[in-house]
Design a protein around this motif. Structure first.
Motif, PDB file in Angstrom:
ATOM      1  N   ARG A   1      44.902  -5.524  30.161  1.00  0.00           N
ATOM      2  CA  ARG A   1      45.401  -3.923  30.338  1.00  0.00           C
ATOM      3  C   ARG A   1      46.666  -3.804  31.137  1.00  0.00           C
ATOM      4  O   ARG A   1      47.438  -3.061  31.001  1.00  0.00           O
ATOM      5  N   ARG A   2      46.898  -4.925  31.984  1.00  0.00           N
ATOM      6  CA  ARG A   2      48.105  -4.946  32.825  1.00  0.00           C
ATOM      7  C   ARG A   2      49.421  -5.388  32.055  1.00  0.00           C
ATOM      8  O   ARG A   2      49.430  -6.124  31.156  1.00  0.00           O
ATOM      9  N   LEU A   3      50.417  -4.418  32.334  1.00  0.00           N
ATOM     10  CA  LEU A   3      51.856  -4.807  31.738  1.00  0.00           C
ATOM     11  C   LEU A   3      52.799  -5.258  32.846  1.00  0.00           C
ATOM     12  O   LEU A   3      52.572  -4.944  33.981  1.00  0.00           O
ATOM     13  N   ARG A   4      53.472  -6.132  32.614  1.00  0.00           N
ATOM     14  CA  ARG A   4      54.630  -6.802  33.462  1.00  0.00           C
ATOM     15  C   ARG A   4      55.886  -6.003  33.072  1.00  0.00           C
ATOM     16  O   ARG A   4      56.491  -6.266  32.066  1.00  0.00           O
ATOM     17  N   LEU A   5      56.687  -5.871  34.309  1.00  0.00           N
ATOM     18  CA  LEU A   5      58.091  -5.308  34.184  1.00  0.00           C
ATOM     19  C   LEU A   5      58.788  -6.201  34.963  1.00  0.00           C
ATOM     20  O   LEU A   5      58.813  -6.371  36.341  1.00  0.00           O
ATOM     21  N   LEU A   6      59.431  -7.190  34.217  1.00  0.00           N
ATOM     22  CA  LEU A   6      60.296  -8.075  34.914  1.00  0.00           C
ATOM     23  C   LEU A   6      61.726  -7.565  34.999  1.00  0.00           C
ATOM     24  O   LEU A   6      62.234  -7.418  33.873  1.00  0.00           O
ATOM     25  N   TYR A   7      62.274  -7.396  36.056  1.00  0.00           N
ATOM     26  CA  TYR A   7      63.528  -6.859  36.199  1.00  0.00           C
ATOM     27  C   TYR A   7      64.491  -7.688  36.716  1.00  0.00           C
ATOM     28  O   TYR A   7      64.350  -8.474  37.638  1.00  0.00           O
ATOM     29  N   MET A   8      65.483  -7.827  35.998  1.00  0.00           N
ATOM     30  CA  MET A   8      66.890  -9.052  36.388  1.00  0.00           C
ATOM     31  C   MET A   8      68.197  -8.481  36.074  1.00  0.00           C
ATOM     32  O   MET A   8      68.282  -7.481  35.738  1.00  0.00           O
TER      33      MET A   8
END
Length: 786
Positions: A249-256
């Motif tokens: 269920r978890r989504l990852r937002l990787l901001y760079m």
């Protein structure tokens, strides 16, 4: 006739107030009509799209509505969609992209299925379709259970991840996700989407990668802080109730870091649309500027980096990019990280065209607890090394744990080869599903055979031999024969950027430098022997006039015999001593020509011997002349008792002058040959030691001193006359004149050689020491930051 028709049509476009009608320029002959129609459409497409406001182009002519190929098919019945050449479809794609239309390559493949096989290579879309990923039970450390895994012929693929694409499709431009406003799409893959977003709290533009919370990419990137690797700021984890499986269920937002210059994939499209003879560093800047225009970014002004790129040829531009990416791989390897998916789409570009390695989604870090090389493995098949393909092959024993940085170096070699030539080094159009055993076996067979003739024939004419050698070494099937690490590879690319340095290391096949390399012993013997023989003959003649002719006849015969014996012994002994001291210099090139491996220690000894050969030759020559200076007068005095103090003074003076000739000229000649022909040969094989730069600098200073010694020979000869009586002076003046004139001519030749040698030494210093190269170029890694 056809070309005149097309030329008239193009002229009409430039001069007419309204777009000309294609039908008015078509020939009546049916055999020429279709060929002419296609060429006319090419011209019409360019003018309609690139002069249209969509592309932001200024033109005095009224704007003409853009047309698609399907519109021409409707207008001309003889032109069917399946008969359109793939090249024309690709040209339409490029023109639309240049005009600002954001067209997806996959759209072309769907629209023109009959041309898809050829288009796939032109559009570089095969890396999206022909790829494979694996997961394994080791993924339990990241939350994926063994019973969630489904097998495929290529390996293992996680079913929950494969389903995540449906979830990612729910994110749209204009949507707010957590702290980010999604402004536009930057890219998408099997398991992730990347958006340009504005971070509200920090009021900055960032690239946000949205994916399922799988793998260790954030932890891997957190270890990496390098000028040529995309910098990651942080990650956010979100609970998405829309996903049915609670475990996923978890989504990852990787901001760079946001890089507006596009990717090397977009540069490749420009490369393929540009004739080889028109490709320069400007092409890279044009591709970056087009990508920035799409995002509304402004091109930077007064950029020293862009100015440097502008002056490069296309092969030099490829080497410029390669050096930076090799440094990135070196740094990642030093941090225990393997990328494992180096390809054009994963190299982002700054506004100044500086490349940065991105997408460590399937990388492996040796330093992360719980990470396993087989936990999340895959990549783009077309860019994989042979050993990585074997790890994907279901029938091979090799695993992902066997890979090292040389696999990434191979992938980088494929990327740079494709940039250089516009095509991959291997034809991977084997029918079959991506990743099945048949396809993988065929790909392995081609890679083990090495780069073939057709691929090599595509290398541009202006490509330096050094760059060709470097890329072919990257693509060696046997990883033991590739560059050992990224640092070694970066130095080789730096060499390719130095014109004088690369010509020294990789001279043209017709160059005398290459031809003289196998003749090391004869050349060195001549370089040492000829000046010594000339000096010896002058010394004998001078001593005969001032000393020997005034002795008794038996003493004269004794002198001749002594001279013959001493010279016949000392010269061969001197040669043997020099050869022995420099034995590595003679043995290592022979082993390299035979294709044998040479370890780094032996290679270092050979390089050192090359730089010290002149010193050793001078040391031996000086020792022999000093020995002669002692031997002759003492032996003559003991044998005849007729040697006076004045005769000894004359003898020592002649030895001083002739000895200066015998050491100065051989030193310059030997070093000119070894620096220009022999030492650079060892730099082809990597393991370049930065400590060699200090040896090269010291050698340059010693050459200056010996040039001054060569200049002193006529001065010493004239000075020696002042110690002679008037009678003696009259007898030796003709000989001294010949000596002075000859010494002056020899000095002028030596000076020319010295200037060339000085330039060679400076070039080699830049090759072996990157810091020297950066100072010489007036730039550094800090200038690349943006």
């Amino acid at each position: 006739m056809e070309f005149a028709t097309v030329a008239d049509f193009a002229e009409a476009w430039e001069s007419a107030g309204q777009p000309p009608r294609i039908a008015d320029y078509l020939p009546d002959a049916q055999t020429l009509r279709l060929v002419a129609l296609i060429e006319l459409i090419r011209v019409d497409l360019r003018h309609r799209w690139l002069r249209n406001p969509l592309g932001g182009r200024d033109s005095e002519a009224p704007p003409a509505a853009p047309k698609r190929l399907r519109d021409y098919c409707s207008e001309f019945p003889e032109l069917a969609p399946r008969s359109i050449p793939a090249g024309l479809v690709y040209e339409e794609f490029v023109i639309r992209r240049h005009s600002g239309d954001r067209v997806d390559p996959r759209e072309c493949l769907r629209e023109y299925p009959d041309q898809a096989a050829e288009l796939r290579g032109l559009l570089n879309a095969d890396d999206e379709d022909r790829s494979t990923r694996r997961a394994s039970p080791e993924l339990t450390a990241t939350g994926l259970q063994a019973d969630e895994v489904t097998r495929t012929t290529a390996g293992l693929t996680a079913a929950p991840l494969a389903a995540s694409g449906d979830v990612l499709d729910r994110f749209e431009i204009g949507q707010r996700v957590d702290d980010f406003d999604l402004l536009t799409g930057l890219g998408s893959g099997a398991f992730a989407r990347v958006f340009l977003a504005r971070q509200r709290t920090m009021q900055r533009l960032v690239a946000v990668k949205i994916s399922a919370d799988r793998g260790t990419e954030p932890q891997t990137l957190a270890q990496l802080d390098h000028d040529y690797i995309v910098r990651v700021f942080d990650q956010r984890l979100l609970e998405d109730p829309g996903i049915g499986d609670p475990a996923s269920r978890r989504l990852r937002l990787l901001y760079m870091q946001f890089l507006p210059g596009g990717t090397l994939l977009s540069v490749l499209r420009w490369v393929r649309a540009t004739p080889p003879e028109q490709r320069t560093g400007q092409l890279l800047l044009d591709a970056v500027d087009a990508a920035m225009e799409e995002k509304g970014e402004i091109r930077p002004a007064d950029s020293t980096v862009r100015a440097q790129i502008l002056g490069l040829s296309w092969p030099e531009t490829v080497a410029w990019l390669g050096r930076r990416l090799a440094e990135a791989l070196c740094y990642a390897d030093a941090q225990g990280v393997l990328h494992r998916d180096v390809k054009p789409a994963n190299v982002l570009l700054t506004a100044e065209a500086v490349p940065k390695l991105a997408d460590f989604n399937i990388s492996f870090s040796r330093t992360l607890a719980g990470d396993s090389p087989v936990a999340y493995f895959g990549g783009s098949l077309a860019y994989m090394s042979p050993e990585q393909l074997e790890a994907c092959h279901p029938e091979r024993e090799r695993t992902a744990a066997d890979l090292d940085t040389r696999s990434d170096i191979y992938s980088l070699g494929v990327v740079l080869w494709e940039l250089l030539t516009g095509a991959k080094p291997f034809d991977d159009t084997t029918p079959g599903e991506a990743g099945d055993a048949t396809t993988l076996s065929a790909m392995l067979e081609r890679r083990h055979a090495g780069v073939g003739g057709p691929a090599i024939d595509r290398i541009p004419q202006d490509c330096p031999a050094a760059l060709r050698r470097v890329l072919l070494t990257c693509l060696e099937p046997d990883r033991e024969r590739r560059w050992a690490d990224g640092a070694e590879l970066a130095q080789q690319f730096e060499l390719c950027l130095d014109k004088r340095g690369r010509d020294l290391v990789d001279p043209p096949p017709s160059s005398w430098r290459r031809r003289l390399r196998p003749w090391l012993v004869p050349v060195v013997v001549l370089a040492i022997g000829v000046p010594n023989v000339i000096a010896s003959l002058f010394n004998i003649q001078h001593n005969r006039m001032l000393i020997i002719d005034r002795l008794s006849l038996p003493a004269q015969h004794y002198f001749i015999g002594l001279t013959t014996i001493v010279n016949s012994i000392l010269f061969p002994v001197g040669i043997v001593v020099v050869v022995y001291l420099s034995r590595r210099l003679f043995s290592v090139p022979h082993r390299l020509r035979k294709g044998r491996d040479v370890d780094s220690k032996l290679m270092a000894e050979a390089r050192s011997s090359a730089l010290l050969l002149g010193d050793r030759a001078v040391l031996v020559c000086f020792s022999l002349w000093a020995l002669a200076a002692i031997t002759f007068p003492i032996t003559l005095q003991l044998a005849t008792g007729e040697v006076t103090t004045q005769a000894v003074v004359h003898f020592l003076a002649s030895v001083l002058i002739c000895g200066a000739m015998a050491v100065a000229y051989p030193y310059l000649l030997v070093n000119f040959y070894t620096v220009r022909c022999i030492y650079p040969m060892f730099l082809r094989h990597g393991d370049i030691a930065t400590g060699d730069a200090a040896h090269l600098r010291r050698l340059g200073r010693r050459c200056t001193a010996f040039l001054a010694l060569a200049a002193s020979v006529p001065l010493l000869a004239v000075a020696g006359l002042t110690f002679l009586s008037s009678e003696d002076m009259q007898s030796v003046i003709p000989t001294v004149r010949v000596l002075c004139v000859g010494a002056i001519i020899a000095f002028l030749i030596a000076y020319v050689l010295f200037r060339a040698l000085e330039a060679d030494l400076q070039a080699l210093q830049r090759v072996v020491d990157p810091a020297v190269a950066k100072r010489a170029a007036g730039t550094s890694a800090a200038a690349d930051r943006s």
